[in-house]
Design an enzyme around this catalytic site. Structure first.
Site, PDB file in Angstrom:
ATOM      1  N   LEU A  16      14.976  19.267  14.410  1.00 30.85           N
ATOM      2  CA  LEU A  16      14.307  18.334  15.220  1.00 30.85           C
ATOM      3  C   LEU A  16      12.768  17.756  15.325  1.00 30.85           C
ATOM      4  O   LEU A  16      12.516  16.821  15.258  1.00 30.85           O
ATOM      5  CB  LEU A  16      14.881  18.670  16.649  1.00 30.85           C
ATOM      6  N   ASP A 179      17.445  12.490  26.537  1.00 27.68           N
ATOM      7  CA  ASP A 179      18.687  11.968  26.193  1.00 27.68           C
ATOM      8  C   ASP A 179      17.871  10.871  25.379  1.00 27.68           C
ATOM      9  O   ASP A 179      17.556   9.902  25.870  1.00 27.68           O
ATOM     10  CB  ASP A 179      19.443  11.310  26.988  1.00 27.68           C
ATOM     11  N   HIS A 180      17.874  10.841  23.924  1.00 30.00           N
ATOM     12  CA  HIS A 180      17.078   9.803  23.184  1.00 30.00           C
ATOM     13  C   HIS A 180      17.354   8.486  23.225  1.00 30.00           C
ATOM     14  O   HIS A 180      16.503   7.564  23.186  1.00 30.00           O
ATOM     15  CB  HIS A 180      16.555  10.331  21.920  1.00 30.00           C
ATOM     16  N   LEU A 182      17.817   6.904  25.914  1.00 33.15           N
ATOM     17  CA  LEU A 182      17.054   6.219  27.249  1.00 33.15           C
ATOM     18  C   LEU A 182      15.550   5.757  26.578  1.00 33.15           C
ATOM     19  O   LEU A 182      15.121   5.246  27.591  1.00 33.15           O
ATOM     20  CB  LEU A 182      16.950   7.376  28.086  1.00 33.15           C
ATOM     21  N   HIS A 242      24.858  10.129  25.160  1.00 35.84           N
ATOM     22  CA  HIS A 242      24.122   8.683  24.942  1.00 35.84           C
ATOM     23  C   HIS A 242      25.053   7.640  25.284  1.00 35.84           C
ATOM     24  O   HIS A 242      24.421   6.834  26.121  1.00 35.84           O
ATOM     25  CB  HIS A 242      24.099   8.581  23.398  1.00 35.84           C
ATOM     26  N   ASP A 398      21.303 -16.975  21.397  1.00 36.67           N
ATOM     27  CA  ASP A 398      21.105 -15.942  20.957  1.00 36.67           C
ATOM     28  C   ASP A 398      19.462 -15.695  20.851  1.00 36.67           C
ATOM     29  O   ASP A 398      18.518 -16.265  20.793  1.00 36.67           O
ATOM     30  CB  ASP A 398      21.140 -16.542  19.256  1.00 36.67           C
TER      31      ASP A 398
HETATM   32  C1  BG6 Z   1      22.254  12.790  18.074  1.00 38.50           C
HETATM   33  C2  BG6 Z   1      23.316  13.239  17.465  1.00 38.50           C
HETATM   34  O1  BG6 Z   1      21.900  13.139  19.444  1.00 38.50           O
HETATM   35  O2  BG6 Z   1      21.962  11.307  18.012  1.00 38.50           O
HETATM   36  C3  BG6 Z   1      23.498  12.821  16.001  1.00 38.50           C
HETATM   37  O3  BG6 Z   1      23.193  14.632  17.407  1.00 38.50           O
HETATM   38  C4  BG6 Z   1      23.386  11.402  15.867  1.00 38.50           C
HETATM   39  O4  BG6 Z   1      24.930  13.335  15.620  1.00 38.50           O
HETATM   40  C5  BG6 Z   1      22.036  10.931  16.543  1.00 38.50           C
HETATM   41  O5  BG6 Z   1      23.354  11.004  14.499  1.00 38.50           O
HETATM   42  C6  BG6 Z   1      22.084   9.378  16.570  1.00 38.50           C
HETATM   43  O6  BG6 Z   1      20.906   8.927  16.917  1.00 38.50           O
HETATM   44  P1  BG6 Z   1      20.265   7.459  16.282  1.00 38.50           P
HETATM   45  O7  BG6 Z   1      18.958   7.200  17.330  1.00 38.50           O
HETATM   46  O8  BG6 Z   1      20.138   7.536  15.205  1.00 38.50           O
HETATM   47  O9  BG6 Z   1      21.381   6.560  16.743  1.00 38.50           O
END
Ligand code: BG6
Length: 494
Positions: A16, A179-180, A182, A242, A398
Protein backbone atom coordinates in the site's frame (compact mmCIF):
# COMPACT_ATOMS: atom_id res chain seq x y z
CA UNK A 1 -2.17 21.62 10.34
CA UNK A 2 0.37 24.22 9.45
CA UNK A 3 3.96 23.88 10.56
CA UNK A 4 5.45 21.52 13.16
CA UNK A 5 3.85 18.46 11.63
CA UNK A 6 5.25 15.11 10.78
CA UNK A 7 3.74 12.03 9.22
CA UNK A 8 4.83 8.54 10.14
CA UNK A 9 4.12 5.87 7.52
CA UNK A 10 3.94 2.51 9.27
CA UNK A 11 4.45 -0.38 6.90
CA UNK A 12 6.67 1.80 4.74
CA UNK A 13 7.99 -1.11 2.70
CA UNK A 14 4.61 -2.73 2.04
CA UNK A 15 2.38 -2.80 -0.99
CA UNK A 16 0.00 0.00 0.00
CA UNK A 17 2.80 2.40 0.93
CA UNK A 18 4.53 1.64 -2.32
CA UNK A 19 1.54 1.90 -4.62
CA UNK A 20 -0.50 4.61 -2.96
CA UNK A 21 0.84 6.34 0.15
CA UNK A 22 4.23 7.52 -1.08
CA UNK A 23 3.08 8.50 -4.57
CA UNK A 24 0.25 10.50 -2.96
CA UNK A 25 2.56 12.17 -0.44
CA UNK A 26 4.92 13.11 -3.21
CA UNK A 27 2.04 14.37 -5.40
CA UNK A 28 0.95 16.68 -2.59
CA UNK A 29 4.50 17.77 -1.88
CA UNK A 30 5.17 18.46 -5.53
CA UNK A 31 2.16 20.77 -5.69
CA UNK A 32 3.00 22.53 -2.45
CA UNK A 33 0.00 21.17 -0.51
CA UNK A 34 1.75 19.60 2.44
CA UNK A 35 2.18 21.65 5.64
CA UNK A 36 5.29 23.81 5.68
CA UNK A 37 8.30 22.00 7.11
CA UNK A 38 6.61 18.58 6.91
CA UNK A 39 8.78 15.54 7.56
CA UNK A 40 7.93 11.98 6.47
CA UNK A 41 9.15 9.16 8.69
CA UNK A 42 8.92 5.59 7.38
CA UNK A 43 8.68 2.69 9.81
CA UNK A 44 8.78 -1.03 9.03
CA UNK A 45 10.50 -4.23 10.06
CA UNK A 46 12.98 -4.40 7.19
CA UNK A 47 16.43 -3.24 8.25
CA UNK A 48 17.97 -0.81 5.80
CA UNK A 49 20.04 2.33 5.79
CA UNK A 50 18.86 5.71 4.56
CA UNK A 51 20.46 5.29 1.16
CA UNK A 52 18.68 2.01 0.50
CA UNK A 53 15.43 3.49 1.81
CA UNK A 54 15.66 6.51 -0.46
CA UNK A 55 16.34 4.23 -3.38
CA UNK A 56 13.14 2.37 -2.62
CA UNK A 57 11.00 5.46 -2.15
CA UNK A 58 12.33 6.79 -5.41
CA UNK A 59 11.21 3.59 -7.13
CA UNK A 60 7.69 3.96 -5.76
CA UNK A 61 7.26 7.37 -7.37
CA UNK A 62 6.86 8.27 -10.99
CA UNK A 63 8.52 11.56 -11.86
CA UNK A 64 8.26 11.80 -15.63
CA UNK A 65 9.42 15.39 -16.14
CA UNK A 66 12.76 16.98 -15.10
CA UNK A 67 11.11 19.52 -12.78
CA UNK A 68 9.49 16.64 -10.91
CA UNK A 69 12.76 14.76 -10.71
CA UNK A 70 14.28 17.74 -8.98
CA UNK A 71 11.35 17.96 -6.59
CA UNK A 72 11.71 14.27 -5.90
CA UNK A 73 15.28 14.76 -4.75
CA UNK A 74 14.02 17.54 -2.47
CA UNK A 75 11.25 15.24 -1.20
CA UNK A 76 13.74 12.49 -0.36
CA UNK A 77 15.54 14.94 1.92
CA UNK A 78 12.47 15.12 4.16
CA UNK A 79 12.07 11.32 4.22
CA UNK A 80 13.78 9.34 6.96
CA UNK A 81 13.41 5.75 8.09
CA UNK A 82 13.32 3.81 11.32
CA UNK A 83 13.16 0.02 11.45
CA UNK A 84 11.51 -1.83 14.27
CA UNK A 85 9.08 -4.51 15.35
CA UNK A 86 5.32 -4.04 15.48
CA UNK A 87 4.84 -5.48 18.94
CA UNK A 88 7.69 -4.21 21.10
CA UNK A 89 7.76 -1.04 23.15
CA UNK A 90 11.52 -0.79 22.66
CA UNK A 91 11.06 -0.41 18.92
CA UNK A 92 8.49 2.31 19.36
CA UNK A 93 10.81 4.04 21.79
CA UNK A 94 13.48 4.05 19.10
CA UNK A 95 10.90 5.61 16.80
CA UNK A 96 10.08 8.12 19.52
CA UNK A 97 13.70 9.13 19.78
CA UNK A 98 13.87 9.73 16.04
CA UNK A 99 10.68 11.79 16.10
CA UNK A 100 11.96 13.80 19.04
CA UNK A 101 15.16 14.61 17.17
CA UNK A 102 13.24 15.90 14.17
CA UNK A 103 10.98 17.95 16.37
CA UNK A 104 13.89 19.47 18.28
CA UNK A 105 14.90 21.12 15.01
CA UNK A 106 11.59 22.94 14.53
CA UNK A 107 12.04 26.70 14.26
CA UNK A 108 9.14 27.50 16.50
CA UNK A 109 10.06 25.55 19.59
CA UNK A 110 7.00 26.45 21.56
CA UNK A 111 4.12 25.64 19.27
CA UNK A 112 2.54 22.18 19.69
CA UNK A 113 4.05 19.27 17.79
CA UNK A 114 1.59 17.49 15.55
CA UNK A 115 1.81 13.90 14.43
CA UNK A 116 -0.11 11.99 11.79
CA UNK A 117 0.29 8.20 11.82
CA UNK A 118 -0.54 6.46 8.56
CA UNK A 119 -1.09 2.74 9.06
CA UNK A 120 -0.22 1.01 5.80
CA UNK A 121 -0.23 -2.29 7.63
CA UNK A 122 -1.69 -5.78 7.39
CA UNK A 123 -4.76 -6.22 9.61
CA UNK A 124 -2.99 -8.76 11.82
CA UNK A 125 -0.80 -6.09 13.42
CA UNK A 126 -3.16 -3.18 13.13
CA UNK A 127 -4.52 -2.79 16.64
CA UNK A 128 -1.24 -3.81 18.30
CA UNK A 129 0.57 -1.03 16.47
CA UNK A 130 -2.18 1.46 17.27
CA UNK A 131 -1.85 0.63 20.96
CA UNK A 132 1.95 0.90 20.91
CA UNK A 133 1.80 4.23 19.14
CA UNK A 134 -0.67 5.58 21.67
CA UNK A 135 1.53 4.48 24.52
CA UNK A 136 4.94 5.49 23.16
CA UNK A 137 4.50 8.09 20.47
CA UNK A 138 1.55 10.29 21.40
CA UNK A 139 2.38 13.96 21.24
CA UNK A 140 1.21 15.60 24.43
CA UNK A 141 -0.23 19.00 23.71
CA UNK A 142 -0.11 18.49 19.94
CA UNK A 143 -2.61 17.09 17.47
CA UNK A 144 -2.45 13.33 16.94
CA UNK A 145 -4.22 11.57 14.10
CA UNK A 146 -4.24 7.98 12.97
CA UNK A 147 -5.14 6.95 9.42
CA UNK A 148 -6.32 3.37 9.02
CA UNK A 149 -7.53 1.35 6.10
CA UNK A 150 -9.56 -1.76 5.32
CA UNK A 151 -9.93 -4.61 5.90
CA UNK A 152 -11.80 -3.56 9.02
CA UNK A 153 -12.51 -7.12 10.11
CA UNK A 154 -14.30 -9.67 8.00
CA UNK A 155 -17.81 -9.51 9.47
CA UNK A 156 -19.82 -7.55 12.03
CA UNK A 157 -18.33 -9.25 15.09
CA UNK A 158 -14.68 -9.03 13.99
CA UNK A 159 -15.13 -5.44 12.85
CA UNK A 160 -16.64 -4.50 16.21
CA UNK A 161 -13.78 -6.16 18.02
CA UNK A 162 -11.23 -4.29 15.97
CA UNK A 163 -13.00 -0.95 16.45
CA UNK A 164 -13.27 -1.53 20.19
CA UNK A 165 -9.56 -2.22 20.42
CA UNK A 166 -8.77 0.84 18.36
CA UNK A 167 -11.11 3.03 20.35
CA UNK A 168 -9.70 1.90 23.67
CA UNK A 169 -6.61 3.89 22.68
CA UNK A 170 -7.72 6.53 20.18
CA UNK A 171 -10.63 8.96 20.18
CA UNK A 172 -13.07 8.82 17.26
CA UNK A 173 -12.07 12.31 16.13
CA UNK A 174 -8.43 11.19 15.98
CA UNK A 175 -9.27 8.22 13.74
CA UNK A 176 -9.45 8.56 9.95
CA UNK A 177 -10.80 5.38 8.33
CA UNK A 178 -9.99 5.46 4.65
CA UNK A 179 -12.27 4.20 1.93
CA UNK A 180 -10.38 5.55 -1.01
CA UNK A 181 -13.50 5.70 -3.19
CA UNK A 182 -14.56 8.66 -1.08
CA UNK A 183 -11.51 10.51 -2.38
CA UNK A 184 -12.42 10.02 -6.02
CA UNK A 185 -13.38 13.18 -7.85
CA UNK A 186 -16.68 11.89 -9.21
CA UNK A 187 -17.74 10.39 -5.90
CA UNK A 188 -17.09 13.77 -4.29
CA UNK A 189 -19.10 15.36 -7.05
CA UNK A 190 -22.18 13.31 -6.17
CA UNK A 191 -23.12 15.75 -3.44
CA UNK A 192 -23.02 18.64 -5.87
CA UNK A 193 -24.70 16.85 -8.76
CA UNK A 194 -27.56 15.84 -6.53
CA UNK A 195 -28.12 18.80 -4.28
CA UNK A 196 -27.05 21.68 -6.50
CA UNK A 197 -29.37 20.60 -9.33
CA UNK A 198 -33.03 20.95 -8.49
CA UNK A 199 -34.02 18.99 -11.55
CA UNK A 200 -31.90 15.96 -10.71
CA UNK A 201 -32.76 16.04 -7.05
CA UNK A 202 -36.47 16.15 -7.80
CA UNK A 203 -36.25 13.12 -10.08
CA UNK A 204 -34.39 10.98 -7.59
CA UNK A 205 -37.26 8.94 -6.23
CA UNK A 206 -39.36 5.81 -6.64
CA UNK A 207 -41.98 7.53 -8.82
CA UNK A 208 -39.53 8.21 -11.62
CA UNK A 209 -36.66 5.78 -11.22
CA UNK A 210 -37.00 2.15 -12.22
CA UNK A 211 -33.67 0.76 -11.04
CA UNK A 212 -30.10 1.71 -10.28
CA UNK A 213 -26.92 -0.21 -11.04
CA UNK A 214 -23.58 0.52 -9.45
CA UNK A 215 -20.85 -1.35 -11.28
CA UNK A 216 -17.17 -1.96 -10.62
CA UNK A 217 -15.19 -3.80 -13.29
CA UNK A 218 -11.51 -4.58 -13.51
CA UNK A 219 -9.78 -6.16 -16.51
CA UNK A 220 -7.22 -8.07 -14.44
CA UNK A 221 -7.39 -10.96 -11.98
CA UNK A 222 -5.92 -11.33 -8.53
CA UNK A 223 -2.44 -11.98 -9.94
CA UNK A 224 0.00 -11.96 -7.05
CA UNK A 225 -2.67 -10.92 -4.53
CA UNK A 226 -4.45 -14.27 -4.37
CA UNK A 227 -3.33 -14.93 -0.82
CA UNK A 228 -5.02 -11.81 0.52
CA UNK A 229 -7.96 -11.98 -1.83
CA UNK A 230 -8.97 -15.55 -1.14
CA UNK A 231 -9.58 -14.75 2.49
CA UNK A 232 -11.89 -11.87 1.60
CA UNK A 233 -13.51 -12.26 -1.81
CA UNK A 234 -14.96 -9.55 -3.99
CA UNK A 235 -17.86 -8.74 -1.65
CA UNK A 236 -15.58 -7.82 1.24
CA UNK A 237 -12.91 -6.37 -1.02
CA UNK A 238 -14.98 -3.91 -3.00
CA UNK A 239 -18.72 -4.15 -2.48
CA UNK A 240 -19.19 -3.82 1.28
CA UNK A 241 -17.03 -0.69 1.27
CA UNK A 242 -16.43 1.12 -2.02
CA UNK A 243 -19.76 0.40 -3.71
CA UNK A 244 -21.80 0.81 -0.56
CA UNK A 245 -20.20 4.21 0.01
CA UNK A 246 -21.21 5.27 -3.47
CA UNK A 247 -24.72 3.97 -2.87
CA UNK A 248 -25.12 5.82 0.40
CA UNK A 249 -24.08 9.20 -1.00
CA UNK A 250 -26.20 8.64 -4.08
CA UNK A 251 -29.33 7.95 -2.07
CA UNK A 252 -29.03 9.89 1.19
CA UNK A 253 -31.25 12.87 1.97
CA UNK A 254 -29.85 16.35 1.76
CA UNK A 255 -27.56 16.97 4.73
CA UNK A 256 -28.23 19.99 6.92
CA UNK A 257 -24.79 21.31 6.00
CA UNK A 258 -21.60 20.10 4.39
CA UNK A 259 -20.02 19.50 7.78
CA UNK A 260 -18.60 16.02 8.17
CA UNK A 261 -21.02 15.00 10.91
CA UNK A 262 -24.07 16.24 9.01
CA UNK A 263 -23.02 14.33 5.92
CA UNK A 264 -22.22 11.17 7.82
CA UNK A 265 -25.46 11.36 9.79
CA UNK A 266 -27.37 11.23 6.51
CA UNK A 267 -25.31 8.36 5.16
CA UNK A 268 -25.92 6.34 8.29
CA UNK A 269 -29.61 7.12 8.13
CA UNK A 270 -30.11 5.85 4.59
CA UNK A 271 -28.03 2.73 5.33
CA UNK A 272 -30.33 1.96 8.24
CA UNK A 273 -33.22 1.61 5.79
CA UNK A 274 -31.42 -1.22 3.99
CA UNK A 275 -32.22 -4.77 5.16
CA UNK A 276 -29.52 -7.46 4.98
CA UNK A 277 -28.99 -8.75 1.45
CA UNK A 278 -30.95 -11.89 0.71
CA UNK A 279 -28.99 -14.92 -0.47
CA UNK A 280 -31.67 -15.37 -3.14
CA UNK A 281 -30.84 -12.03 -4.71
CA UNK A 282 -27.17 -12.64 -5.33
CA UNK A 283 -25.20 -13.97 -8.26
CA UNK A 284 -21.66 -15.18 -7.57
CA UNK A 285 -18.95 -15.90 -10.10
CA UNK A 286 -15.32 -17.00 -10.31
CA UNK A 287 -13.14 -16.50 -13.38
CA UNK A 288 -11.61 -19.34 -15.32
CA UNK A 289 -8.67 -19.25 -17.72
CA UNK A 290 -9.35 -18.11 -21.25
CA UNK A 291 -7.78 -16.97 -24.44
CA UNK A 292 -8.06 -13.16 -24.56
CA UNK A 293 -6.90 -10.49 -26.96
CA UNK A 294 -3.79 -10.19 -24.77
CA UNK A 295 -3.03 -13.90 -24.90
CA UNK A 296 -3.97 -16.78 -22.64
CA UNK A 297 -4.90 -15.72 -19.13
CA UNK A 298 -5.00 -18.03 -16.11
CA UNK A 299 -8.09 -18.81 -14.10
CA UNK A 300 -8.44 -17.83 -10.43
CA UNK A 301 -7.74 -21.38 -9.25
CA UNK A 302 -4.54 -21.49 -11.28
CA UNK A 303 -3.05 -18.79 -9.04
CA UNK A 304 -0.49 -20.57 -6.84
CA UNK A 305 -1.50 -18.57 -3.79
CA UNK A 306 -5.12 -19.77 -4.05
CA UNK A 307 -6.34 -23.13 -2.65
CA UNK A 308 -7.33 -25.46 -5.46
CA UNK A 309 -10.88 -25.94 -4.20
CA UNK A 310 -11.55 -22.28 -3.38
CA UNK A 311 -15.15 -21.12 -3.81
CA UNK A 312 -14.12 -17.51 -3.30
CA UNK A 313 -16.22 -15.20 -5.50
CA UNK A 314 -14.26 -12.93 -7.81
CA UNK A 315 -17.54 -11.57 -9.18
CA UNK A 316 -20.76 -10.72 -7.38
CA UNK A 317 -24.01 -9.02 -8.22
CA UNK A 318 -26.37 -8.29 -5.33
CA UNK A 319 -29.72 -6.56 -5.07
CA UNK A 320 -30.22 -4.03 -2.32
CA UNK A 321 -33.44 -2.42 -1.20
CA UNK A 322 -33.82 0.88 0.58
CA UNK A 323 -37.08 0.84 2.49
CA UNK A 324 -37.35 4.59 2.82
CA UNK A 325 -40.22 6.78 1.60
CA UNK A 326 -38.01 8.00 -1.24
CA UNK A 327 -36.68 4.66 -2.49
CA UNK A 328 -39.04 1.88 -1.49
CA UNK A 329 -39.43 -0.59 -4.35
CA UNK A 330 -36.47 0.62 -6.39
CA UNK A 331 -33.89 -2.17 -6.78
CA UNK A 332 -30.26 -1.19 -6.47
CA UNK A 333 -27.97 -3.71 -8.11
CA UNK A 334 -24.35 -3.65 -7.02
CA UNK A 335 -21.97 -5.50 -9.31
CA UNK A 336 -18.25 -6.01 -8.85
CA UNK A 337 -15.84 -8.26 -10.63
CA UNK A 338 -12.23 -8.98 -11.46
CA UNK A 339 -10.84 -10.30 -14.75
CA UNK A 340 -13.65 -8.77 -16.80
CA UNK A 341 -13.66 -7.23 -20.28
CA UNK A 342 -12.85 -3.65 -19.25
CA UNK A 343 -12.07 -1.25 -16.43
CA UNK A 344 -15.06 0.79 -15.43
CA UNK A 345 -16.80 2.09 -12.35
CA UNK A 346 -20.13 3.69 -13.04
CA UNK A 347 -23.56 4.44 -11.65
CA UNK A 348 -26.45 3.85 -14.04
CA UNK A 349 -29.78 5.27 -13.02
CA UNK A 350 -32.57 4.03 -15.25
CA UNK A 351 -35.80 5.99 -15.26
CA UNK A 352 -39.24 4.46 -15.82
CA UNK A 353 -40.94 4.04 -19.16
CA UNK A 354 -42.91 6.90 -20.64
CA UNK A 355 -46.56 6.06 -20.02
CA UNK A 356 -48.10 4.16 -22.92
CA UNK A 357 -50.09 5.59 -25.76
CA UNK A 358 -48.18 8.32 -27.46
CA UNK A 359 -44.90 6.60 -28.41
CA UNK A 360 -44.69 3.07 -29.70
CA UNK A 361 -41.09 2.28 -28.95
CA UNK A 362 -39.04 4.63 -26.91
CA UNK A 363 -35.92 4.08 -24.87
CA UNK A 364 -35.77 4.85 -21.19
CA UNK A 365 -33.89 7.84 -19.85
CA UNK A 366 -30.68 6.88 -18.16
CA UNK A 367 -28.41 9.04 -16.11
CA UNK A 368 -24.91 7.60 -16.14
CA UNK A 369 -22.27 8.86 -13.75
CA UNK A 370 -18.92 7.42 -14.71
CA UNK A 371 -16.45 7.42 -11.86
CA UNK A 372 -13.57 5.99 -13.89
CA UNK A 373 -11.89 5.92 -16.27
CA UNK A 374 -12.65 9.22 -17.98
CA UNK A 375 -14.98 10.99 -15.58
CA UNK A 376 -18.29 11.80 -17.23
CA UNK A 377 -21.95 12.40 -16.54
CA UNK A 378 -24.40 11.84 -19.34
CA UNK A 379 -28.13 11.62 -19.64
CA UNK A 380 -29.59 9.42 -22.29
CA UNK A 381 -32.63 11.17 -23.63
CA UNK A 382 -34.95 10.92 -26.57
CA UNK A 383 -35.10 13.56 -29.20
CA UNK A 384 -36.85 14.06 -32.48
CA UNK A 385 -34.56 13.03 -35.29
CA UNK A 386 -33.87 16.22 -37.20
CA UNK A 387 -35.77 16.33 -40.47
CA UNK A 388 -39.26 16.07 -41.74
CA UNK A 389 -40.31 12.91 -39.94
CA UNK A 390 -41.37 12.60 -36.30
CA UNK A 391 -39.01 9.71 -35.72
CA UNK A 392 -37.41 9.63 -32.26
CA UNK A 393 -33.77 9.03 -31.68
CA UNK A 394 -31.94 8.18 -28.47
CA UNK A 395 -29.32 10.84 -27.80
CA UNK A 396 -27.49 12.32 -24.84
CA UNK A 397 -26.69 15.39 -22.80
CA UNK A 398 -23.06 14.99 -22.11
CA UNK A 399 -20.67 16.30 -19.50
CA UNK A 400 -17.38 14.63 -20.29
CA UNK A 401 -14.79 16.18 -18.04
CA UNK A 402 -11.99 16.11 -20.57
CA UNK A 403 -14.07 18.06 -23.01
CA UNK A 404 -15.72 20.45 -20.61
CA UNK A 405 -12.79 21.41 -18.39
CA UNK A 406 -9.66 22.63 -20.06
CA UNK A 407 -6.40 21.93 -18.30
CA UNK A 408 -8.05 19.14 -16.39
CA UNK A 409 -6.07 17.74 -13.51
CA UNK A 410 -7.86 15.31 -11.25
CA UNK A 411 -6.09 14.56 -7.99
CA UNK A 412 -5.51 10.98 -6.97
CA UNK A 413 -8.00 9.76 -4.36
CA UNK A 414 -5.22 9.24 -1.84
CA UNK A 415 -3.92 12.76 -2.34
CA UNK A 416 -7.33 14.21 -1.60
CA UNK A 417 -7.79 12.03 1.47
CA UNK A 418 -4.36 12.55 3.00
CA UNK A 419 -4.85 16.28 2.64
CA UNK A 420 -8.25 16.03 4.34
CA UNK A 421 -6.65 14.11 7.18
CA UNK A 422 -4.05 16.85 7.58
CA UNK A 423 -6.85 19.40 7.71
CA UNK A 424 -8.82 17.31 10.17
CA UNK A 425 -11.81 17.05 7.84
CA UNK A 426 -13.65 13.77 8.42
CA UNK A 427 -16.29 14.20 5.69
CA UNK A 428 -14.69 11.67 3.37
CA UNK A 429 -13.77 9.13 6.02
CA UNK A 430 -15.84 6.30 7.44
CA UNK A 431 -17.41 6.83 10.86
CA UNK A 432 -17.64 3.94 13.34
CA UNK A 433 -21.44 3.62 13.17
CA UNK A 434 -21.34 3.74 9.38
CA UNK A 435 -18.93 0.82 9.33
CA UNK A 436 -21.13 -1.09 11.74
CA UNK A 437 -24.21 -0.75 9.56
CA UNK A 438 -22.29 -1.64 6.42
CA UNK A 439 -21.32 -4.92 8.06
CA UNK A 440 -24.88 -5.54 9.28
CA UNK A 441 -26.12 -5.41 5.70
CA UNK A 442 -23.54 -7.88 4.39
CA UNK A 443 -22.77 -10.23 7.29
CA UNK A 444 -25.68 -12.72 6.93
CA UNK A 445 -24.87 -13.20 3.24
CA UNK A 446 -21.14 -13.55 3.94
CA UNK A 447 -21.78 -16.11 6.66
CA UNK A 448 -24.05 -18.02 4.31
CA UNK A 449 -21.27 -18.12 1.71
CA UNK A 450 -18.61 -19.08 4.28
CA UNK A 451 -20.73 -21.87 5.74
CA UNK A 452 -22.79 -23.22 2.85
CA UNK A 453 -20.06 -22.73 0.27
CA UNK A 454 -22.29 -22.18 -2.76
CA UNK A 455 -20.34 -22.83 -5.93
CA UNK A 456 -19.76 -19.64 -7.92
CA UNK A 457 -20.67 -19.62 -11.61
CA UNK A 458 -17.57 -19.82 -13.77
CA UNK A 459 -16.94 -17.00 -16.24
CA UNK A 460 -14.14 -16.58 -18.74
CA UNK A 461 -11.29 -14.21 -18.02
CA UNK A 462 -11.95 -11.10 -20.08
CA UNK A 463 -15.71 -11.66 -20.44
CA UNK A 464 -18.61 -9.52 -19.16
CA UNK A 465 -19.11 -11.88 -16.20
CA UNK A 466 -21.22 -15.00 -15.61
CA UNK A 467 -23.59 -15.80 -18.49
CA UNK A 468 -26.57 -15.49 -16.18
CA UNK A 469 -25.84 -11.82 -15.47
CA UNK A 470 -28.22 -10.20 -17.96
CA UNK A 471 -31.08 -12.42 -16.86
CA UNK A 472 -30.23 -11.66 -13.26
CA UNK A 473 -30.35 -7.87 -13.75
CA UNK A 474 -33.51 -8.11 -15.80
CA UNK A 475 -35.23 -10.38 -13.31
CA UNK A 476 -34.18 -8.70 -10.07
CA UNK A 477 -33.62 -5.17 -11.19
CA UNK A 478 -36.08 -4.68 -14.00
CA UNK A 479 -33.22 -3.27 -16.05
CA UNK A 480 -34.40 -2.87 -19.61
CA UNK A 481 -31.89 -2.90 -22.41
CA UNK A 482 -32.60 -0.36 -25.05
CA UNK A 483 -34.15 -1.87 -28.16
CA UNK A 484 -32.83 0.87 -30.36
CA UNK A 485 -29.15 0.73 -31.09
CA UNK A 486 -27.35 3.23 -28.94
CA UNK A 487 -23.72 4.05 -28.98
CA UNK A 488 -22.29 6.80 -26.92
CA UNK A 489 -19.90 8.87 -29.00
CA UNK A 490 -17.93 10.22 -26.05
CA UNK A 491 -16.06 6.98 -25.45
CA UNK A 492 -13.67 8.22 -28.11
CA UNK A 493 -12.29 10.95 -25.84
CA UNK A 494 -11.28 8.65 -22.98
C1 BG6 B 1 -9.06 -1.90 -3.42
C2 BG6 B 1 -9.25 -3.37 -3.59
O1 BG6 B 1 -9.65 -1.45 -2.25
O2 BG6 B 1 -9.62 -1.21 -4.52
C3 BG6 B 1 -8.65 -3.83 -4.90
O3 BG6 B 1 -8.65 -4.05 -2.52
C4 BG6 B 1 -9.16 -3.02 -6.05
O4 BG6 B 1 -8.93 -5.21 -5.12
C5 BG6 B 1 -9.03 -1.54 -5.75
O5 BG6 B 1 -8.41 -3.35 -7.19
C6 BG6 B 1 -9.68 -0.69 -6.83
O6 BG6 B 1 -9.33 0.64 -6.67
P1 BG6 B 1 -9.28 1.63 -7.90
O7 BG6 B 1 -9.01 2.96 -7.29
O8 BG6 B 1 -8.19 1.15 -8.79
O9 BG6 B 1 -10.62 1.54 -8.55
Amino acid sequence: LESNTLIVVLGASGDLAKKKTFPALFGLYNNGFLPKGIRVVGYARTKMDEEEYHKRVQQYIKAPIPAMKEKLQEFLKICTYVSGQYDEDDSFQTLEKALGEIESQYEDKNSPKNRVFYMALPPSVFTTVAAHLRKNNYSEGGINRIIVEKPFGSDLASSRKMQEELKAEWKEDEIFRIDHYLGKEMVKNLLVLRFANVMLDASFNKSLISNVQITFKEPFGTEGRGGYFDEFGIIRDVMQNHLLQVLSILTMERPVSFSSEDIRDEKVKVLRYIPPISKDEVLLGQYVGAETKDGKKPGYLEDDTVPKDSICPTFAAAVMHINSPRWEGVPFILKAGKALNEQKTEIRIQYKDVTQGIFAEITRNELVIRVQPGEAVYLKMNSKAPGLSMRTVPTEMDLTYKRRFSDLKIPEAYEALILDAFKGDHSNFVRDDELDIAWKIFTPLLHHIDEQKPKPEPYSYGSRGPVGLDDFTAKHGGYKRSEKPYSWPSTSVL
